[in-house]
Design a protein around this motif. Sequence first.
Motif, PDB file in Angstrom:
ATOM      1  N   ARG A 113      54.181   8.350  51.196  1.00 49.74           N
ATOM      2  CA  ARG A 113      54.666   9.551  50.352  1.00 49.74           C
ATOM      3  C   ARG A 113      55.586   8.861  49.223  1.00 49.74           C
ATOM      4  N   GLU A 114      55.990   9.705  48.432  1.00 48.65           N
ATOM      5  CA  GLU A 114      57.142   9.487  47.274  1.00 48.65           C
ATOM      6  C   GLU A 114      58.286   9.074  48.113  1.00 48.65           C
ATOM      7  N   GLY A 115      58.848   8.013  47.856  1.00 48.31           N
ATOM      8  CA  GLY A 115      60.050   7.499  48.600  1.00 48.31           C
ATOM      9  C   GLY A 115      60.132   6.807  49.903  1.00 48.31           C
ATOM     10  N   GLY A 116      58.756   6.877  50.220  1.00 46.37           N
ATOM     11  CA  GLY A 116      58.742   5.869  51.343  1.00 46.37           C
ATOM     12  C   GLY A 116      58.632   4.304  51.323  1.00 46.37           C
ATOM     13  N   GLN A 117      58.980   3.430  52.243  1.00 48.31           N
ATOM     14  CA  GLN A 117      59.222   2.125  52.104  1.00 48.31           C
ATOM     15  C   GLN A 117      58.337   1.256  52.842  1.00 48.31           C
ATOM     16  N   VAL A 148      60.590  -2.184  49.794  1.00 50.73           N
ATOM     17  CA  VAL A 148      60.081  -1.841  48.527  1.00 50.73           C
ATOM     18  C   VAL A 148      59.964  -0.179  48.697  1.00 50.73           C
ATOM     19  N   ILE A 149      60.392   0.686  47.521  1.00 47.86           N
ATOM     20  CA  ILE A 149      60.533   1.751  47.666  1.00 47.86           C
ATOM     21  C   ILE A 149      59.069   2.135  46.784  1.00 47.86           C
ATOM     22  N   LEU A 150      58.408   3.248  47.281  1.00 45.83           N
ATOM     23  CA  LEU A 150      57.208   3.697  46.711  1.00 45.83           C
ATOM     24  C   LEU A 150      57.504   5.061  45.778  1.00 45.83           C
ATOM     25  N   VAL A 151      56.971   4.922  44.562  1.00 50.35           N
ATOM     26  CA  VAL A 151      57.250   5.892  43.557  1.00 50.35           C
ATOM     27  C   VAL A 151      55.811   6.187  43.028  1.00 50.35           C
ATOM     28  N   LEU A 152      55.520   7.397  42.838  1.00 54.15           N
ATOM     29  CA  LEU A 152      54.169   7.995  42.418  1.00 54.15           C
ATOM     30  C   LEU A 152      54.526   8.159  41.142  1.00 54.15           C
ATOM     31  N   ASP A 153      53.696   7.428  40.283  1.00 53.08           N
ATOM     32  CA  ASP A 153      53.822   7.712  38.577  1.00 53.08           C
ATOM     33  C   ASP A 153      52.626   7.468  38.141  1.00 53.08           C
ATOM     34  N   PRO A 154      51.974   8.554  37.621  1.00 50.68           N
ATOM     35  CA  PRO A 154      50.595   8.513  37.144  1.00 50.68           C
ATOM     36  C   PRO A 154      50.645   8.191  35.717  1.00 50.68           C
ATOM     37  N   ARG A 155      51.717   7.455  35.236  1.00 52.43           N
ATOM     38  CA  ARG A 155      51.651   6.953  33.762  1.00 52.43           C
ATOM     39  C   ARG A 155      51.191   5.570  33.823  1.00 52.43           C
ATOM     40  N   ARG A 205      66.370  -3.109  45.834  1.00 48.84           N
ATOM     41  CA  ARG A 205      66.193  -3.399  44.135  1.00 48.84           C
ATOM     42  C   ARG A 205      64.726  -3.290  44.129  1.00 48.84           C
ATOM     43  N   LEU A 206      63.675  -3.253  44.831  1.00 46.81           N
ATOM     44  CA  LEU A 206      62.334  -3.266  44.388  1.00 46.81           C
ATOM     45  C   LEU A 206      61.908  -1.861  44.631  1.00 46.81           C
ATOM     46  N   THR A 207      60.947  -1.466  43.492  1.00 47.52           N
ATOM     47  CA  THR A 207      60.319   0.017  43.524  1.00 47.52           C
ATOM     48  C   THR A 207      58.797  -0.516  43.157  1.00 47.52           C
ATOM     49  N   LEU A 208      57.852   0.136  43.866  1.00 51.56           N
ATOM     50  CA  LEU A 208      56.373   0.190  43.561  1.00 51.56           C
ATOM     51  C   LEU A 208      55.689   1.247  42.900  1.00 51.56           C
ATOM     52  N   HIS A 209      55.722   1.224  41.583  1.00 51.68           N
ATOM     53  CA  HIS A 209      55.095   2.431  40.882  1.00 51.68           C
ATOM     54  C   HIS A 209      53.687   2.360  41.283  1.00 51.68           C
ATOM     55  N   LEU A 210      53.021   3.489  41.651  1.00 50.49           N
ATOM     56  CA  LEU A 210      51.601   3.916  41.975  1.00 50.49           C
ATOM     57  C   LEU A 210      51.041   4.575  40.964  1.00 50.49           C
ATOM     58  N   GLY A 211      49.727   4.317  40.257  1.00 49.57           N
ATOM     59  CA  GLY A 211      49.349   5.392  39.523  1.00 49.57           C
ATOM     60  C   GLY A 211      48.668   6.621  39.967  1.00 49.57           C
ATOM     61  N   LEU A 212      49.435   7.389  40.626  1.00 48.07           N
ATOM     62  CA  LEU A 212      48.775   8.545  41.644  1.00 48.07           C
ATOM     63  C   LEU A 212      49.588   9.729  41.169  1.00 48.07           C
ATOM     64  N   ALA A 241      49.241  13.289  45.482  1.00 43.82           N
ATOM     65  CA  ALA A 241      48.315  12.362  46.185  1.00 43.82           C
ATOM     66  C   ALA A 241      48.408  12.564  47.656  1.00 43.82           C
ATOM     67  N   ALA A 242      47.342  12.511  48.416  1.00 45.00           N
ATOM     68  CA  ALA A 242      47.214  12.328  49.713  1.00 45.00           C
ATOM     69  C   ALA A 242      47.836  11.053  50.311  1.00 45.00           C
ATOM     70  N   PRO A 243      48.294  11.066  51.502  1.00 43.88           N
ATOM     71  CA  PRO A 243      48.795   9.880  52.267  1.00 43.88           C
ATOM     72  C   PRO A 243      47.769   8.907  52.198  1.00 43.88           C
ATOM     73  N   GLU A 244      46.577   9.121  52.528  1.00 48.28           N
ATOM     74  CA  GLU A 244      45.398   8.092  52.682  1.00 48.28           C
ATOM     75  C   GLU A 244      45.486   7.497  51.241  1.00 48.28           C
ATOM     76  N   GLN A 245      45.554   8.028  49.981  1.00 41.84           N
ATOM     77  CA  GLN A 245      45.374   7.419  48.720  1.00 41.84           C
ATOM     78  C   GLN A 245      46.639   6.739  48.382  1.00 41.84           C
ATOM     79  N   ILE A 246      47.697   7.133  48.916  1.00 36.58           N
ATOM     80  CA  ILE A 246      48.935   6.131  48.739  1.00 36.58           C
ATOM     81  C   ILE A 246      48.811   4.859  49.479  1.00 36.58           C
ATOM     82  N   ARG A 247      48.382   5.007  50.739  1.00 36.89           N
ATOM     83  CA  ARG A 247      48.108   3.948  51.699  1.00 36.89           C
ATOM     84  C   ARG A 247      47.269   2.801  51.147  1.00 36.89           C
TER      85      ARG A 247
END
Length: 307
Positions: free
Chosen positions: A140-144, A152-159, A177-184, A188-194
């Motif tokens: 999810r958004e904010g998951g690690q 690494v913090i997960l960030v949902l970022d459709p840009r 200090r690390l964030t992973l921006h996902l183009g979602l 987005a469903a948990p399966e998509q993020i995974r």
Amino acid sequence: MPHRPAAPAAHAPPEQLSLFDEAPPPAAAAPRPPARPAAPPAAPLPPGHPPADPPAYRHPRAHREALLAGHRVAYELRRSRRRSIGFVVGPEGLSVSAPRWLGQSEIESALREKAAWILRKLQEQRERAARVQAHRVEWREGGQVPFLGEPVILVLDPRVAGAVLHTDAGALPGVPRLTLHLGLPQHAAPEQIRDVVQSWLQRQARRIFEERCAVFAERLAVRMTHLSLSSAATRWGSASADGRIRLNWRLVHFALPVIDYVVAHELAHLREMNHSPAFWEVVRTALPGFEQARGALRHEVLPLLDG
């Protein structure tokens, strides 16, 4: 090598050695008696309601029980044409493989003989399961998720397209200090993020493993012919005599010293296809003080990544 979820029932074939470094107890000898009729399949546990005091450990396919050092253990019993009794302690519990001709009393005697080892491994499995559950990743958004030993913090970022890692060099101590921006999108469903995260992790794993294999192959004067990634549940790596190396992509969660240990370990097998003292000396020449990294790999727990 790793922490090891299960003690293998038999050694890996000589052409392909696993990373595991702790052997199971010697198989209990079971000399074949003269002409004895085959034993019937193990009878199921008595029907009815479960006892008031259930077994301390129960295999989901258990149909036999044993009292080991005061602990009731319900175990899976499998009959085969093997000539000795084998024990495997895995995430599900205790499995016993025994010759078809061997009587139940001999099996129970062998279990009592190995009781200390069996109970220790069962408890290790229980503790590991609890730690893994505590480290379950929330997709999810904010998951690690850990990457090279850092959260690494997960960030949902459709840009963005795909997945892009950002580093905040000015992050406060104790703050990731690390964030992973996902183009979602945010919905987005948990399966998509995974799927997006794991795809990114696997790409990083291949890049990092290739770099480290090149370094240690030169250091050990060996030639790796092929590198492949695996998703094995119980093996961190393996090596074949023809120079093929397999590494578990989930190693990318660990800090670089642990990855280096696994790489050095597998490449050392291209010189010593065994776990003899000579083999460990080869590892030591490539990576002095490797014991600390090996200990981290055996005792740290990776998050539960759901596939």
